[in-house]
Design an enzyme around this catalytic site. Structure first.
Site, PDB file in Angstrom:
ATOM      1  N   LYS A   1     -18.367  21.090 -14.229  1.00 45.49           N
ATOM      2  CA  LYS A   1     -19.261  20.617 -15.276  1.00 45.49           C
ATOM      3  C   LYS A   1     -19.811  19.224 -15.038  1.00 45.49           C
ATOM      4  O   LYS A   1     -20.774  18.808 -15.682  1.00 45.49           O
ATOM      5  CB  LYS A   1     -18.555  20.672 -16.634  1.00 45.49           C
ATOM      6  CG  LYS A   1     -17.264  19.910 -16.745  1.00 45.49           C
ATOM      7  CD  LYS A   1     -16.640  20.111 -18.126  1.00 45.49           C
ATOM      8  CE  LYS A   1     -15.307  19.405 -18.262  1.00 45.49           C
ATOM      9  NZ  LYS A   1     -14.262  20.030 -17.430  1.00 45.49           N
TER      10      LYS A   1
ATOM     11  N   LYS B   1     -16.378  24.934  -6.397  1.00 43.10           N
ATOM     12  CA  LYS B   1     -16.202  25.417  -7.760  1.00 43.10           C
ATOM     13  C   LYS B   1     -17.359  24.964  -8.650  1.00 43.10           C
ATOM     14  O   LYS B   1     -17.883  23.867  -8.483  1.00 43.10           O
ATOM     15  CB  LYS B   1     -14.870  24.904  -8.316  1.00 43.10           C
ATOM     16  CG  LYS B   1     -14.491  25.489  -9.667  1.00 43.10           C
ATOM     17  CD  LYS B   1     -13.124  25.018 -10.103  1.00 43.10           C
ATOM     18  CE  LYS B   1     -13.121  23.560 -10.504  1.00 43.10           C
ATOM     19  NZ  LYS B   1     -11.861  23.163 -11.165  1.00 43.10           N
TER      20      LYS B   1
ATOM     21  N   LYS C   1     -10.965  11.750  -5.932  1.00 41.73           N
ATOM     22  CA  LYS C   1     -11.808  11.006  -6.868  1.00 41.73           C
ATOM     23  C   LYS C   1     -11.887   9.527  -6.527  1.00 41.73           C
ATOM     24  O   LYS C   1     -12.918   8.887  -6.760  1.00 41.73           O
ATOM     25  CB  LYS C   1     -11.300  11.211  -8.295  1.00 41.73           C
ATOM     26  CG  LYS C   1     -11.492  12.631  -8.806  1.00 41.73           C
ATOM     27  CD  LYS C   1     -11.049  12.768 -10.253  1.00 41.73           C
ATOM     28  CE  LYS C   1     -11.281  14.183 -10.754  1.00 41.73           C
ATOM     29  NZ  LYS C   1     -10.882  14.357 -12.171  1.00 41.73           N
TER      30      LYS C   1
END
Length: 348
Positions: A200, A197, A112
């Site tokens: 969201k 994956k 990140k």
């Protein structure tokens, strides 16, 4: 009774991956086999640039969807993380036990921080330290088990390390939890990038089925799913990730194994059609219950208020004990009740 803790971040709209990979298992299995504590971990949404109004909106939506998915507030504790001060209180104590090196080795921090830097943004300190807050989420409740996917196992290992270290230095205070794989769960990949994956917070929603997508949108996304070269429907995660993802979704929706289902299809089109209808029917009751709950906002507010009170009651004794054990002076009202030099377990 075994106690479990699970949380979900309000960083985006909840997806089919969230539902099949975790939420359905919480509702159908975990809350019946264990004392279950479920939280919308909104503090974790602050580690990157965010819109405050959106975080509030998504936090409420996530809590409502957990109820719509079958989380029973009479059976489980459901609350919003920031409503319970013990999370932040314990997080600082655990920061005083963790090391800088441990934080910088965390895989998600490495990934990140690179993304943030590539966007031209600065990396927030909270992005480095949030695994400690995650450890506090778990340890505050004396959780025995933490149902997680592969990408979260490292965080539970850190939690175990911090619990053991604290217990050894300051006296036994925390239950040392263990990571468990959900009994009911599936790893759902992005429909447009079946090697990643279904997340969201992905920038493009073309490969993501959201729980609140209407039926036509769900069908369109699945019918446009990326498959693989060739036309044979074969389950092979490495060689045929696209079709394998569809088979796994169908198996998760209807039962059976993806290997067994693969033999029933002669074309990708027929498989996609069945997957689309299976997902539509799976999500239909969730969307209908969500709609009813949105219309009864007072009920959701009451659940979250009551859940926070119950969560506070579970967490406060452990966090107060940790404060005493690490050497902090008790509040004036508590001094008489805690003899000087006495730790959590009465050790001097």
């Amino acid at each position: 009774m075994t106690r479990i803790f699970s949380g979900i971040k309000p960083t985006g709209h909840l997806t089919l991956g969230n539902y099949l990979g975790a939420i359905r298992g919480w509702a159908e299995v975990d809350q019946y086999r264990a004392e279950s504590v479920f939280s919308v971990v909104d503090l974790h949404a602050l580690t990157v640039d965010h819109d405050p109004a959106r975080v509030r909106r998504l936090s409420r939506q996530a809590a409502t969807l957990l109820l719509a998915a079958g989380i029973d507030p009479e059976r489980s504790v459901l609350f919003v993380q920031s409503h319970v001060d013990e999370h932040a209180r314990l997080s600082y104590l655990l920061e005083c036990v963790a090391s800088d090196g441990e934080m910088r080795r965390m895989i998600q921090y490495k990934e990140k921080s690179v993304v943030e830097q590539a966007r031209g943004g600065s990396v927030r300190l909270s992005l480095l330290t949030y695994p400690v807050l995650m450890a506090a989420d778990i340890l505050a409740y004396g959780a025995d088990e933490v149902p997680v996917g592969d990408d979260q196992t490292q965080h539970v290992e850190l939690t175990r390390d911090l619990a053991v270290r604290f217990n050894q230095r300051y006296g036994h205070t925390f239950v040392v939890p263990r990571a468990t794989r959900p009994e009911v769960g599936a790893r759902v990949m992005d429909l447009q990038d079946p090697t990643s994956k279904m997340g969201k917070s992905h920038e493009s929603g073309a490969g993501i089925v959201y729980l609140l997508d209407d039926a036509d949108v769900v069908r369109k996304k699945i019918m446009r799913a990326v498959t693989d070269s060739g036309s044979e429907v074969v389950f092979d995660r490495e060689g045929r990730p696209g079709v394998s993802n569809l088979l796994e979704i169908l198996a998760a929706c209807e039962g059976g194994s993806p290997e067994g289902l693969s033999g029933a299809y002669a074309s990708y089109g027929a498989l996609k059609k069945d997957v689309a209808e299976a997902v539509v029917e799976l999500l239909r009751p969730v969307r209908e219950r969500h709609k009813a709950l949105v219309a009864d906002s007072g009920y959701v507010e009451g659940v979250l208020r009551g859940g926070a009170e119950r969560a506070r009651g579970l967490a406060r004794p452990t966090v107060d004990a940790a404060y005493r054990a690490i050497g902090l002076l008790p509040a004036v009202a508590d001094v008489a009740a805690v003899p000087e030099g006495v730790g959590v377990s009465g050790a001097r």
